[in-house]
Design a protein around this motif. Sequence first.
Motif, PDB file in Angstrom:
ATOM      1  N   THR A 227      88.175 -24.580 -54.761  1.00 28.75           N
ATOM      2  CA  THR A 227      87.678 -23.647 -53.742  1.00 28.75           C
ATOM      3  C   THR A 227      86.154 -23.672 -53.658  1.00 28.75           C
ATOM      4  O   THR A 227      85.581 -23.609 -52.564  1.00 28.75           O
ATOM      5  CB  THR A 227      88.210 -22.231 -54.036  1.00 28.75           C
ATOM      6  N   ALA A 228      85.478 -23.802 -54.805  1.00 24.09           N
ATOM      7  CA  ALA A 228      84.009 -23.819 -54.780  1.00 24.09           C
ATOM      8  C   ALA A 228      83.510 -25.027 -53.980  1.00 24.09           C
ATOM      9  O   ALA A 228      82.577 -24.909 -53.166  1.00 24.09           O
ATOM     10  CB  ALA A 228      83.465 -23.859 -56.202  1.00 24.09           C
ATOM     11  N   THR A 229      84.134 -26.171 -54.186  1.00 31.03           N
ATOM     12  CA  THR A 229      83.740 -27.357 -53.418  1.00 31.03           C
ATOM     13  C   THR A 229      84.116 -27.181 -51.955  1.00 31.03           C
ATOM     14  O   THR A 229      83.370 -27.589 -51.056  1.00 31.03           O
ATOM     15  CB  THR A 229      84.405 -28.636 -53.985  1.00 31.03           C
ATOM     16  N   GLY A 230      85.271 -26.567 -51.714  1.00 26.99           N
ATOM     17  CA  GLY A 230      85.710 -26.319 -50.338  1.00 26.99           C
ATOM     18  C   GLY A 230      84.673 -25.527 -49.553  1.00 26.99           C
ATOM     19  O   GLY A 230      84.464 -25.758 -48.356  1.00 26.99           O
ATOM     20  N   ARG A 231      84.025 -24.601 -50.255  1.00 30.55           N
ATOM     21  CA  ARG A 231      82.989 -23.803 -49.609  1.00 30.55           C
ATOM     22  C   ARG A 231      81.821 -24.704 -49.176  1.00 30.55           C
ATOM     23  O   ARG A 231      81.266 -24.544 -48.080  1.00 30.55           O
ATOM     24  CB  ARG A 231      82.511 -22.752 -50.601  1.00 30.55           C
ATOM     25  N   ILE A 232      81.474 -25.664 -50.025  1.00 31.87           N
ATOM     26  CA  ILE A 232      80.382 -26.600 -49.687  1.00 31.87           C
ATOM     27  C   ILE A 232      80.814 -27.467 -48.489  1.00 31.87           C
ATOM     28  O   ILE A 232      80.037 -27.710 -47.572  1.00 31.87           O
ATOM     29  CB  ILE A 232      80.046 -27.518 -50.896  1.00 31.87           C
ATOM     30  N   VAL A 233      82.057 -27.892 -48.525  1.00 35.38           N
ATOM     31  CA  VAL A 233      82.575 -28.719 -47.434  1.00 35.38           C
ATOM     32  C   VAL A 233      82.464 -27.957 -46.112  1.00 35.38           C
ATOM     33  O   VAL A 233      81.942 -28.469 -45.119  1.00 35.38           O
ATOM     34  CB  VAL A 233      84.047 -29.136 -47.696  1.00 35.38           C
ATOM     35  N   ALA A 234      82.923 -26.699 -46.125  1.00 40.50           N
ATOM     36  CA  ALA A 234      82.896 -25.895 -44.895  1.00 40.50           C
ATOM     37  C   ALA A 234      81.457 -25.656 -44.440  1.00 40.50           C
ATOM     38  O   ALA A 234      81.149 -25.767 -43.248  1.00 40.50           O
ATOM     39  CB  ALA A 234      83.607 -24.566 -45.135  1.00 40.50           C
ATOM     40  N   ARG A 235      80.595 -25.341 -45.421  1.00 41.34           N
ATOM     41  CA  ARG A 235      79.203 -25.035 -45.087  1.00 41.34           C
ATOM     42  C   ARG A 235      78.517 -26.231 -44.432  1.00 41.34           C
ATOM     43  O   ARG A 235      77.678 -26.088 -43.558  1.00 41.34           O
ATOM     44  CB  ARG A 235      78.480 -24.664 -46.381  1.00 41.34           C
TER      45      ARG A 235
END
Length: 484
Positions: A227-235
């Motif tokens: 999820t933490a990486t997913g946040r970077i992906v979305a950002r």
Amino acid sequence: MQEVLNYIAGEFQPAEDGTTLYDINPALETQIATIPRSKSSDVEKAVVAAHSAQKAWSSLTLEMRAGWLDRIADALEVKAEHIAQTETLDTGKPLSLSRRVDAARSVSNFRFFADFARQQTPESFEMDDAMNYVHRTPVGTVGLITPWNLPLYLLSWKVAPALLMGNTIVAKPSEITPLTANILAQTLDELDLPAGVFNLVHGLGPEVGQAILEHPGIQGISFTGGTATGRIVARTAAPMFKKLSLELGGKNATIILEDADVELAVQGAVKAAFTNSGQVCLCGSRIMIHEAIAEAFIPAFVQRVSELKVGDPMLESTDMGTVISYEHLQKVESYIELALEEGGKILTGGTQAMTGHPHPEARGAYLRPTVVTGVSSASRCATEEIFGPMVTLHTFTDEQQALDMVNASEYGLAGSVWTKDLERGRAFASQIESGIVWVNTWLHRDLRTPFGGMKLSGVGREGGRWSMDFFSELTNICVKHPDQ
Ligand code: TXE
């Protein structure tokens, strides 16, 4: 030691700057391969190759691309044992699991999407005075970023529909488990898939992964990971209005209602908790048990868990191999310590285990399956994704209390409910805030169904027509009937 290379424009090649990373076998903690430590210049080359292949690939008919998927499935099937052995070497998961799940699903992902495409009928909507036709075109060049827990299984789950819908691909497997993605690249090369249609770029997330996210020539991103990486992906990708699919983590509940079949529920809960050492995003790591059945369920569950054989992943008798790395083992152990600080009691496990290992001197990322009781359902170890062989047990007195505990999670990926009353199971399942709920089973998958999560578990769905939708753009063509 194996030297893995990038696959760009139909050529196997090192990173442009020649740098490499080591790939480690978690069971022996030995270096087994080097991979390119690619940078944005390698991604640039892959995107150029993908763009040059795009027009020809997308101009094939759906039927022709489905034919390609069938050929890929056949070729991977021939290599199934090689894939399974390689996956076990790279991940430390039992060979039996690699055969039954990883190798088998990698083949069936291609076969499924080929068959599924052939079953589709044109979508149209008739009006009194006009006809609407849904016309699909590819998204373009898509970036596929995948994790280490089910390496080829999850990569093929994205590659198959992306190819089918006419996209070209820049893929990045996890740097921790690069080997079977390389087998896929070799297979596509042997099949003479047109150069540039599939490009594989190895390396670190913040370097090559980030470059994929940022590249303006990549129009869609399908990501599975934390999820933490997913946040970077979305950002990174959302402000560029790239199409985005995010399959992230989970903290899934296994709910044992008071009328459950105890034997079935124990079997199911053990499987849900410890398959792949608990490193499946769908794993049930919070077990909620009705007080009326706790006395029968808990001792039987703990007994079954303590009987799981932890050991050499290459042995047929092994139920659980290693976790993915020594660093990850330390992370899981820190949660076991935290559980004790949070007032928990360990019912079984909690220590490293080397049973049955042929090289006892090797450190190896082995951990016994661990069951914790006595922590609050709101505690950190019962709410944070641990992604390892550790579960917490919680009891409840009525359904509403169970639902409140389950839905208090920030995650919403999966869950399972165990009851002899199927209507009750369905009604309960429909109140759980998550993308997938099983009743009296776990990880029972029909690939036509929507797969994905809500809340911190992700955005969007994959599987069947949802994958076809993600990997295509839709144009509605409305044709007016003459003289009306
Ligand atoms: O995953 P990451 P990690 C969870 C699990 C685990 C945690 C971290 O809780 O402990 O995530 O695992 C690439 N831009 N899951 O750190 O980093 C990375 O190289 C672009 C759940 O290994 O999310 C890899 O290819 N890409 C999960 C991929 O992202 C980046 C499975 C996933 O790695 C990047 C795995 C960046 N800035 C872990 N940083 C599931 N849902 O099944 C990293 N990557």
